[in-house]
Design a protein around this motif. Structure first.
Motif, mmCIF file in Angstrom:
data_model
loop_
_atom_site.group_PDB
_atom_site.id
_atom_site.type_symbol
_atom_site.label_atom_id
_atom_site.label_comp_id
_atom_site.label_asym_id
_atom_site.label_seq_id
_atom_site.Cartn_x
_atom_site.Cartn_y
_atom_site.Cartn_z
ATOM 1 N N GLU A 49 0.967 -1.165 0.099
ATOM 2 C CA GLU A 49 0.011 -0.107 0.008
ATOM 3 C C GLU A 49 0.748 1.279 0.117
ATOM 4 O O GLU A 49 1.913 1.323 0.614
ATOM 5 C CB GLU A 49 -0.925 -0.150 1.387
ATOM 6 N N GLY A 51 0.630 5.665 0.258
ATOM 7 C CA GLY A 51 -0.669 6.782 0.588
ATOM 8 C C GLY A 51 0.042 7.941 0.788
ATOM 9 O O GLY A 51 1.103 8.023 1.211
ATOM 10 N N TYR A 52 -0.881 9.058 1.144
ATOM 11 C CA TYR A 52 -0.562 10.261 1.678
ATOM 12 C C TYR A 52 -1.610 10.714 2.566
ATOM 13 O O TYR A 52 -2.752 10.547 2.575
ATOM 14 C CB TYR A 52 -0.396 11.450 0.387
ATOM 15 N N SER A 53 -1.157 11.555 3.568
ATOM 16 C CA SER A 53 -2.137 12.012 4.436
ATOM 17 C C SER A 53 -1.420 13.357 4.958
ATOM 18 O O SER A 53 -0.203 13.621 4.949
ATOM 19 C CB SER A 53 -2.316 11.003 5.512
ATOM 20 N N GLU A 65 3.380 7.467 2.840
ATOM 21 C CA GLU A 65 3.477 6.264 3.302
ATOM 22 C C GLU A 65 3.572 5.194 2.447
ATOM 23 O O GLU A 65 3.120 5.115 1.181
ATOM 24 C CB GLU A 65 2.235 6.419 4.199
ATOM 25 N N ASP A 87 7.191 5.541 6.844
ATOM 26 C CA ASP A 87 6.319 6.872 6.714
ATOM 27 C C ASP A 87 7.386 7.862 6.896
ATOM 28 O O ASP A 87 8.261 8.129 7.643
ATOM 29 C CB ASP A 87 5.125 7.084 7.875
ATOM 30 N N SER A 170 -9.305 2.846 8.160
ATOM 31 C CA SER A 170 -9.478 3.263 6.703
ATOM 32 C C SER A 170 -10.870 2.381 6.337
ATOM 33 O O SER A 170 -11.222 1.560 6.538
ATOM 34 C CB SER A 170 -8.380 3.045 5.779
ATOM 35 N N LYS A 191 -8.391 7.219 4.716
ATOM 36 C CA LYS A 191 -7.763 6.732 5.824
ATOM 37 C C LYS A 191 -7.504 7.896 7.060
ATOM 38 O O LYS A 191 -7.554 9.160 6.586
ATOM 39 C CB LYS A 191 -6.470 6.402 5.923
ATOM 40 N N PHE A 215 -5.082 6.656 -0.176
ATOM 41 C CA PHE A 215 -4.401 5.614 -0.479
ATOM 42 C C PHE A 215 -4.626 4.750 -1.422
ATOM 43 O O PHE A 215 -5.783 4.494 -2.078
ATOM 44 C CB PHE A 215 -4.074 4.662 0.891
#
Length: 220
Positions: A49, A51-53, A65, A87, A170, A191, A215
């Motif tokens: 996986e 992703g970005y947050s 991430e 991360d 998520s 998420k 993500f």
């Protein structure tokens, strides 16, 4: 009096048997979940996986991430596994970041970019027919470790922990990508991530660092 005592003993006996039945049922349920993994009969499954947050409230920062989770699909709706990730936190100190010239006690250097490694247990609940587009709920819970000896400047203070409590629920959509093997799918979702830390700003305090993001994942 004898009748009252007999009634009390009968009630205690009934409660005892009921409690025992519930304990046996819980043990049998737990065994049915764990047995496939121990015997090798469970269906192995893996995820990767990315992703970005972005953080919420005043602690301004971004996470990029990537993670993987490996475990067992115990039945049509429940997956359990363990995973790890990397991360990268990019923090954005506020206007009062002149405080960076006075780091907190410990003489640790200061940074605004920091790698972290989450280690977590992963629980996923599938909703719908997995041979078609379906939905899922996922929960990762564990610990995240700072992979540097530096304090992280964020807002007008510092994150000073080396270890963080990690929570990452998520929700998303699962899209099968191989008609011959419906174990392979692409997941897209949103998420929420929570980290707890000590925060130093002329004094020690505890904060909850929260972020929202998106993500994409591949599962097999």
């Amino acid at each position: 009096m004898k009748k009252i005592i007999a009634s009390i003993l009968l009630a205690i006996t009934a409660i005892t048997f009921s409690a025992q039945a519930q304990v046996y049922e819980a043990i049998n349920t737990l065994q049915s979940v764990i047995r496939p993994a121990l015997s090798g009969s469970g269906r192995y499954k893996g995820y990767v996986e990315g992703g970005y947050s972005h953080t919420l409230a005043k602690y301004n920062g971004d996470f990029i991430e990537i993670s993987t989770s490996q475990g067992y699909q115990y039945n049509s709706w429940f997956y359990m596994g363990a995973g790890l990730g990397v991360d990268i936190l990019f923090s954005h100190p506020g206007d009062n970041s002149g405080l960076m010239q006075t780091p907190p006690p410990g003489d640790r250097p200061v940074t605004t970019t920091a790698p972290m490694m989450p280690l977590f247990a992963d629980f996923r609940f599938l909703i719908g027919d997995t041979s078609n587009v379906s939905f899922f709920l996922d929960l990762k819970v564990g610990c995240s470790f700072l992979l540097t000896n530096r304090n992280i400047a964020i807002n007008d203070g510092y994150l000073t922990n080396r270890e963080y409590f990690f929570l990452d629920p998520s929700i998303g959509v699962r899209v099968p990508c191989n008609k011959k093997n419906n174990k392979q799918a692409v997941d897209v979702g949103v998420k929420y991530k929570l980290l707890t830390s000590n925060y130093w700003y002329n004094y020690n305090n505890n904060i909850t660092l929260q972020s929202l993001g998106a993500f994409i994942a591949f599962e097999w």
